[in-house]
Design a protein around this motif. Structure first.
Motif, PDB file in Angstrom:
ATOM      1  N   VAL A 307       0.835  -1.213   0.000  1.00 38.27           N
ATOM      2  CA  VAL A 307       0.000   0.000   0.000  1.00 38.27           C
ATOM      3  C   VAL A 307       0.866   1.258   0.000  1.00 38.27           C
ATOM      4  CG1 VAL A 307      -1.700   1.324   1.307  1.00 38.27           C
ATOM      5  CG2 VAL A 307      -1.938  -1.158   1.101  1.00 38.27           C
ATOM      6  N   GLY A 311       0.722   3.141  -3.470  1.00 37.26           N
ATOM      7  CA  GLY A 311      -0.031   4.376  -3.269  1.00 37.26           C
ATOM      8  C   GLY A 311       0.875   5.579  -3.115  1.00 37.26           C
ATOM      9  N   TYR A 315       1.203   8.599  -5.805  1.00 41.97           N
ATOM     10  CA  TYR A 315       0.886   9.959  -5.349  1.00 41.97           C
ATOM     11  C   TYR A 315       2.062  10.894  -5.614  1.00 41.97           C
ATOM     12  CZ  TYR A 315      -0.543  13.796  -2.299  1.00 41.97           C
ATOM     13  OH  TYR A 315      -0.886  15.033  -1.810  1.00 41.97           O
ATOM     14  N   ALA A 329      -4.400  11.957  -5.081  1.00 39.93           N
ATOM     15  CA  ALA A 329      -4.838  10.896  -4.170  1.00 39.93           C
ATOM     16  C   ALA A 329      -5.775   9.920  -4.875  1.00 39.93           C
ATOM     17  CB  ALA A 329      -5.531  11.511  -2.953  1.00 39.93           C
ATOM     18  N   THR A 333      -5.040   5.944  -5.410  1.00 33.98           N
ATOM     19  CA  THR A 333      -6.017   4.927  -5.007  1.00 33.98           C
ATOM     20  C   THR A 333      -6.317   3.974  -6.152  1.00 33.98           C
ATOM     21  OG1 THR A 333      -7.014   6.451  -3.421  1.00 33.98           O
ATOM     22  CG2 THR A 333      -8.339   4.566  -4.108  1.00 33.98           C
ATOM     23  N   ASN A 336      -3.449   1.558  -6.868  1.00 29.46           N
ATOM     24  CA  ASN A 336      -3.234   0.551  -5.820  1.00 29.46           C
ATOM     25  C   ASN A 336      -4.099  -0.691  -6.016  1.00 29.46           C
ATOM     26  OD1 ASN A 336      -1.944  -0.233  -3.310  1.00 29.46           O
ATOM     27  ND2 ASN A 336      -3.906   0.116  -2.313  1.00 29.46           N
ATOM     28  N   THR A 337      -4.986  -0.659  -7.007  1.00 28.07           N
ATOM     29  CA  THR A 337      -5.862  -1.795  -7.280  1.00 28.07           C
ATOM     30  C   THR A 337      -5.058  -2.942  -7.906  1.00 28.07           C
ATOM     31  OG1 THR A 337      -7.702  -0.286  -7.693  1.00 28.07           O
ATOM     32  CG2 THR A 337      -7.942  -2.534  -8.486  1.00 28.07           C
ATOM     33  N   THR A 370      -5.950  -4.997  -1.062  1.00 26.09           N
ATOM     34  CA  THR A 370      -5.756  -3.751  -1.804  1.00 26.09           C
ATOM     35  C   THR A 370      -6.883  -3.505  -2.812  1.00 26.09           C
ATOM     36  OG1 THR A 370      -4.292  -4.934  -3.347  1.00 26.09           O
ATOM     37  CG2 THR A 370      -3.255  -3.733  -1.542  1.00 26.09           C
ATOM     38  N   THR A 374     -10.165  -0.148  -2.694  1.00 30.79           N
ATOM     39  CA  THR A 374     -10.306   0.874  -3.732  1.00 30.79           C
ATOM     40  C   THR A 374     -11.647   1.591  -3.674  1.00 30.79           C
ATOM     41  OG1 THR A 374      -8.838  -0.394  -5.174  1.00 30.79           O
ATOM     42  CG2 THR A 374     -10.191   1.301  -6.207  1.00 30.79           C
ATOM     43  N   LEU A 377     -12.155   3.859  -0.480  1.00 35.06           N
ATOM     44  CA  LEU A 377     -11.274   5.030  -0.517  1.00 35.06           C
ATOM     45  C   LEU A 377     -11.753   6.058  -1.542  1.00 35.06           C
ATOM     46  CD1 LEU A 377      -7.683   3.491  -0.186  1.00 35.06           C
ATOM     47  CD2 LEU A 377      -8.884   4.931   1.467  1.00 35.06           C
ATOM     48  N   LEU A 378     -12.182   5.587  -2.718  1.00 38.78           N
ATOM     49  CA  LEU A 378     -12.713   6.518  -3.720  1.00 38.78           C
ATOM     50  C   LEU A 378     -13.978   7.202  -3.215  1.00 38.78           C
ATOM     51  CD1 LEU A 378     -12.210   4.557  -7.066  1.00 38.78           C
ATOM     52  CD2 LEU A 378     -10.963   6.579  -6.296  1.00 38.78           C
TER      53      LEU A 378
END
Length: 390
Positions: A307, A311, A315, A329, A333, A336-337, A370, A374, A377-378
């Protein structure tokens, strides 16, 4: 019961269960693949507790699952190709660099620590594989998420897709080197098969191949695509690489020229039927019997590094490219998928003997965690934007 009857019954049960588990997970706003892997875990436990399936039935199921994998990765390559234009690569290069280099470096450092317990083929292939696996982004899952959120045609969606294409192309290239290093004893004559294969890639990527495909009816074009995918997979498998690599490369080549036939869409019905079976069998390979205190700690470390590296690197790359904090950000995110691409990547590593079953289990847990992160977080970033705008 005859083997054919057992095979058909097993197919009916597994495909139905995979669809049911996938549907349940989509109802809680998670990718269907998480449900399919969970289905595989449940099936694996059930088969271990019972008599299991006859060897010939199990082998046939595995072959059908591998066909699903070949067609799935052919589609991934075809989806990826339009994102690899010069303009898009230039715009996404710096964000993609951050999302690739940082995970590779931190993944290699983590792998050096883990190699003493989990490197059956030697330290070097293990470190290369683990570093590449940390950099993977699930291109198909990412595309689905962007489509559901209507982000495919805006700048954020295009940047994320192109960056994912760059990182995944890098990871698959690294995997090809790992496979070649493991099979260093491959016959020289078989390596000569790469020459006509590379020539075929160049031919399929030419504009006239798209025009030739336009002359075919949709059913004929679909059969042609399946045949080409299988030939590409057979070539790379015969020279000691994995069949999935050939399918991926063929898909990327044939997806470049413009055509009225979308290669991924043509084979989607067959791939969508068989690929859940592959993910069920992936879940069945996860062995929680390997879990001990040390492996739990290693799994936690893998998740944290994955992560922070993916991530954080994404970023940082987005910020260096000039993106504001919130879009950066969102980009991090999305990158990170891991999803299905990571799971396929891991299963290939396990099949090559580069990693052991314990490391495979830990990395599968990381991929599921992870991927599950997603959506929430989105949603959080979107709510935060609405609150600030208000």
């Amino acid at each position: 019961m005859p083997d054919l009857a057992l095979l058909l019954a097993a197919l009916a049960v597994l495909l139905t269960l995979a669809r049911c588990f996938g549907w349940v997970f989509t109802r809680v706003r998670q990718p269907a693949v998480l449900g399919e892997i969970t289905c595989g875990l449940v099936v694996g436990i059930a088969l271990q507790a019972g008599p299991g399936l006859p060897g010939r039935v199990d082998t046939t199921l595995e072959a059908l699952a591998q066909l699903g994998l070949v067609l799935f990765l052919f589609g991934v390559g075809a989806h990826l190709a339009p994102s690899m234009t010069a303009a898009r690569i230039t715009a996404a290069f710096v964000p993609a660099l951050g999302a690739t280099v940082v995970p590779v470096v931190l993944g290699a450092l983590l792998a050096l620590w883990l190699a003493a317990r989990h490197a059956p083929a030697g330290v070097t292939p293990f470190v290369l594989f683990a570093a590449a696996a940390m950099a993977v982004t699930a291109f198909p899952v990412l595309a689905r998420i962007l489509a559901e959120r209507r982000m495919l045609n805006d700048s954020r969606g295009r940047c994320a897709l192109t960056a994912a294409a760059i990182t995944d192309a890098t990871a698959w290239t690294a995997l090809a080197f790992v496979a070649a290093s493991v099979h260093s004893g491959t016959q020289v004559w078989s390596l000569l098969g790469t020459l006509p294969f590379l020539l075929a890639l160049l031919v399929l990527a030419r504009p006239w191949s798209g025009r030739a495909m336009d002359r075919l009816s949709a059913p004929t074009a679909a059969v042609t695509m399946v045949a080409i995918a299988c030939v590409g997979a057979a070539v790379t498998d015969s020279i000691g690489l994995h069949a999935a690599i050939g399918a991926f490369l063929i898909g990327a080549a044939i997806g470049r020229p413009a055509s009225r036939h979308d290669p991924a869409a043509l084979i989607a019905p067959v791939a969508s039927l068989l690929v859940p079976l592959y993910f069920v069998l992936i879940g069945r390979k996860v062995d929680f019997g390997d879990l001990d205190t040390t492996l739990v700690a290693e799994t936690f470390a893998i998740i944290v590094v994955a992560v922070l590296a993916k991530g954080g690197g994404a970023y940082l790359g987005a910020r260096l490219a000039g993106q504001p904090p919130r879009p950066a950000a969102v980009f991090a995110t999305l990158m990170n998928t891991r999803g299905v691409t990571e799971l396929v990547f891991l299963s290939i590593g396990l099949g090559l003997g580069v990693i052991d079953s314990a490391f495979y289990t830990a990395m599968v847990v990381m991929a599921l965690v992870t991927t599950a992160m997603t959506g929430p977080l989105l949603n959080h970033l979107e709510r935060d934007k609405v609150t600030r705008d208000a």
